[in-house]
Design an enzyme around this catalytic site. Structure first.
Site, PDB file in Angstrom:
ATOM      1  N   LYS A  11     -14.870 -38.966   3.064  1.00 48.47           N
ATOM      2  CA  LYS A  11     -15.673 -38.330   2.021  1.00 48.47           C
ATOM      3  C   LYS A  11     -14.969 -38.336   0.658  1.00 48.47           C
ATOM      4  CE  LYS A  11     -18.085 -35.349   5.309  1.00 48.47           C
ATOM      5  NZ  LYS A  11     -18.401 -33.946   5.671  1.00 48.47           N
ATOM      6  N   PHE A  59     -27.558 -25.519   2.608  1.00 46.27           N
ATOM      7  CA  PHE A  59     -26.461 -26.280   1.997  1.00 46.27           C
ATOM      8  C   PHE A  59     -26.818 -27.738   1.708  1.00 46.27           C
ATOM      9  CE2 PHE A  59     -25.823 -26.469   6.631  1.00 46.27           C
ATOM     10  CZ  PHE A  59     -25.783 -27.845   6.839  1.00 46.27           C
ATOM     11  N   ARG A  87     -14.138 -37.714  17.207  1.00 44.95           N
ATOM     12  CA  ARG A  87     -14.418 -36.301  16.952  1.00 44.95           C
ATOM     13  C   ARG A  87     -13.183 -35.440  17.237  1.00 44.95           C
ATOM     14  NH1 ARG A  87     -19.062 -35.388  15.112  1.00 44.95           N
ATOM     15  NH2 ARG A  87     -19.091 -33.155  15.577  1.00 44.95           N
ATOM     16  N   THR A  93     -14.901 -28.610  12.053  1.00 43.08           N
ATOM     17  CA  THR A  93     -15.472 -28.685  10.708  1.00 43.08           C
ATOM     18  C   THR A  93     -14.722 -27.772   9.743  1.00 43.08           C
ATOM     19  OG1 THR A  93     -17.631 -29.191  11.654  1.00 43.08           O
ATOM     20  CG2 THR A  93     -17.608 -28.420   9.386  1.00 43.08           C
ATOM     21  N   ARG A 104      -8.779 -33.129   9.695  1.00 43.36           N
ATOM     22  CA  ARG A 104      -9.199 -31.981   8.885  1.00 43.36           C
ATOM     23  C   ARG A 104      -8.088 -30.947   8.712  1.00 43.36           C
ATOM     24  NH1 ARG A 104     -15.226 -32.055  11.440  1.00 43.36           N
ATOM     25  NH2 ARG A 104     -16.167 -33.440   9.888  1.00 43.36           N
ATOM     26  N   ASN A 114     -14.417 -31.433   3.777  1.00 46.58           N
ATOM     27  CA  ASN A 114     -13.639 -31.552   5.014  1.00 46.58           C
ATOM     28  C   ASN A 114     -13.210 -32.983   5.331  1.00 46.58           C
ATOM     29  OD1 ASN A 114     -15.988 -32.670   6.037  1.00 46.58           O
ATOM     30  ND2 ASN A 114     -16.531 -30.893   7.259  1.00 46.58           N
ATOM     31  N   HIS A 117     -16.567 -37.572   8.054  1.00 43.56           N
ATOM     32  CA  HIS A 117     -17.756 -37.421   8.908  1.00 43.56           C
ATOM     33  C   HIS A 117     -17.576 -38.340  10.095  1.00 43.56           C
ATOM     34  CE1 HIS A 117     -21.914 -37.641  10.347  1.00 43.56           C
ATOM     35  NE2 HIS A 117     -21.683 -38.937  10.456  1.00 43.56           N
TER      36      HIS A 117
END
Length: 140
Positions: A11, A59, A87, A93, A104, A114, A117
């Protein structure tokens, strides 16, 4: 164990801090191969389509604005149980709840920013991959 593909996005908060190499190293250390990768700037339409599942959530607008605020790195990862493995290395998250050594925990600054994705299922991964990559861009 099944060889799978999953989709990942580094991100804007991660790319702004030049973390692509550090995050890629964690992905590869976990045994996943990066079989496609490109740095892009998402359009508003791409972000709204990608996160359409969250459209009714409060959000949504903030998430879309964040995802178009700077470059992202989209990736296709491949390996045994790739979805679950990715994951696990992403972490929770909320970075304050993420396990030590996860992407993270190491790099995220907040729940919203964070850093990464990852697809939540192989079916989702296939749809997400198709949104950003054509078949000849994936070299596995």
């Amino acid at each position: 164990m099944a060889i799978e593909r999953t989709f990942s996005i580094l991100k804007p908060d991660a790319t702004a801090r030049n973390l692509t190499g550090a995050i890629n190293a964690l992905i590869e250390k976990a045994g996943l191969r990066i079989v496609a990768q490109k740095r892009i700037r998402m359009t508003r339409e791409q972000a709204e389509t990608f996160y359409a599942v969250h459209k009714a959530r409060p959000f949504f607008g903030e998430l879309v604005d964040f995802m178009i605020s700077g470059p992202v790195v989209v990736q296709v990862l491949e390996g045994e149980n790739a979805v679950l493995k990715h994951r696990e290395i992403m972490g929770a998250t909320d970075p304050s709840k993420a396990a030590d050594g996860t992407i993270r925990k190491l790099h995220a600054t907040s729940v919203g920013e964070n850093s990464v994705h990852g697809s939540d299922a192989t079916e989702t991964a296939a749809v997400e991959i198709a949104q950003f990559f054509s078949g000849n861009e994936i070299v596995g």
